[in-house]
Design a protein around this motif. Structure first.
Motif, PDB file in Angstrom:
ATOM      1  N   GLY A   1       0.804  -1.195   0.000  1.00 46.13           N
ATOM      2  CA  GLY A   1       0.000   0.000   0.000  1.00 46.13           C
ATOM      3  C   GLY A   1       0.843   1.253   0.000  1.00 46.13           C
ATOM      4  O   GLY A   1       2.023   1.233   0.312  1.00 46.13           O
ATOM      5  N   VAL A   2       0.214   2.333  -0.310  1.00 47.87           N
ATOM      6  CA  VAL A   2       0.861   3.639  -0.392  1.00 47.87           C
ATOM      7  C   VAL A   2       0.530   4.442   0.861  1.00 47.87           C
ATOM      8  O   VAL A   2      -0.640   4.586   1.224  1.00 47.87           O
ATOM      9  N   LEU A   3       1.553   4.980   1.535  1.00 49.38           N
ATOM     10  CA  LEU A   3       1.335   5.836   2.693  1.00 49.38           C
ATOM     11  C   LEU A   3       0.784   7.171   2.214  1.00 49.38           C
ATOM     12  O   LEU A   3       1.260   7.715   1.217  1.00 49.38           O
ATOM     13  N   CYS A  22      -2.186   9.981   7.586  1.00 46.68           N
ATOM     14  CA  CYS A  22      -3.536   9.511   7.908  1.00 46.68           C
ATOM     15  C   CYS A  22      -3.740   8.025   7.675  1.00 46.68           C
ATOM     16  O   CYS A  22      -4.699   7.466   8.182  1.00 46.68           O
ATOM     17  N   GLY A  23      -2.879   7.350   6.925  1.00 46.99           N
ATOM     18  CA  GLY A  23      -3.067   5.922   6.738  1.00 46.99           C
ATOM     19  C   GLY A  23      -2.402   5.391   5.490  1.00 46.99           C
ATOM     20  O   GLY A  23      -1.479   5.990   4.954  1.00 46.99           O
ATOM     21  N   PRO A  29      -9.567  -3.746   1.504  1.00 46.72           N
ATOM     22  CA  PRO A  29     -10.162  -3.300   2.761  1.00 46.72           C
ATOM     23  C   PRO A  29     -11.144  -4.322   3.331  1.00 46.72           C
ATOM     24  O   PRO A  29     -11.825  -5.011   2.576  1.00 46.72           O
ATOM     25  N   ALA A  30     -11.193  -4.389   4.651  1.00 41.41           N
ATOM     26  CA  ALA A  30     -12.147  -5.294   5.296  1.00 41.41           C
ATOM     27  C   ALA A  30     -13.527  -4.651   5.347  1.00 41.41           C
ATOM     28  O   ALA A  30     -14.535  -5.311   5.120  1.00 41.41           O
ATOM     29  N   GLY A  47      -6.806   2.890   4.614  1.00 40.38           N
ATOM     30  CA  GLY A  47      -6.833   2.102   5.841  1.00 40.38           C
ATOM     31  C   GLY A  47      -6.333   2.960   6.983  1.00 40.38           C
ATOM     32  O   GLY A  47      -5.213   3.488   6.936  1.00 40.38           O
ATOM     33  N   LEU A  48      -7.166   3.147   7.990  1.00 43.19           N
ATOM     34  CA  LEU A  48      -6.824   4.010   9.116  1.00 43.19           C
ATOM     35  C   LEU A  48      -6.262   3.245  10.299  1.00 43.19           C
ATOM     36  O   LEU A  48      -5.572   3.811  11.137  1.00 43.19           O
TER      37      LEU A  48
END
Length: 105
Positions: A1-3, A22-23, A29-30, A47-48
């Motif tokens: 994933g990308v920050l 922020c994520g 994603p769930a 994703g947080l």
């Protein structure tokens, strides 16, 4: 994933330490809140918290328990945190090459 980070204009950018982290943009994603944002090409699913996959720019290997920081030289990528870096998470699972899973609280 990308920050990613949010900047003063309220928009989400690849993280490079110029805004508020922020994520991580999630490919799997769930739970997706706020309706059908995943179908809008102008929106991203961030994703947080939880277990999120990240990657480093180079072939730097992550190790279990490593602190993770934003790689300001390579927007959106993570790096193994040094003593002067702000740690955003810890590695909980090492994947192949330059990828790892972090626990974001």
């Amino acid at each position: 994933g990308v920050l990613v980070e949010v900047r003063e204009d309220g928009k989400v950018y690849k993280a490079e330490g110029q805004g508020v982290f922020c994520g991580v943009i999630s490919d799997s994603p769930a739970i997706v809140g706020n309706g059908r944002l995943s179908e809008d090409p102008d929106k991203v699913i961030v994703g947080l918290m939880g277990q999120l996959e990240i990657k480093s720019f180079n072939s730097q290997e992550f190790r279990f328990g490593d602190g993770v920081a934003i790689d300001a030289a390579h927007p959106g990528f993570a790096k193994r945190a040094g003593s002067d870096d702000i740690k955003i998470a810890r590695v909980i699972k090492v994947l192949s090459g330059n990828r790892a899973v972090i626990l974001l609280k």
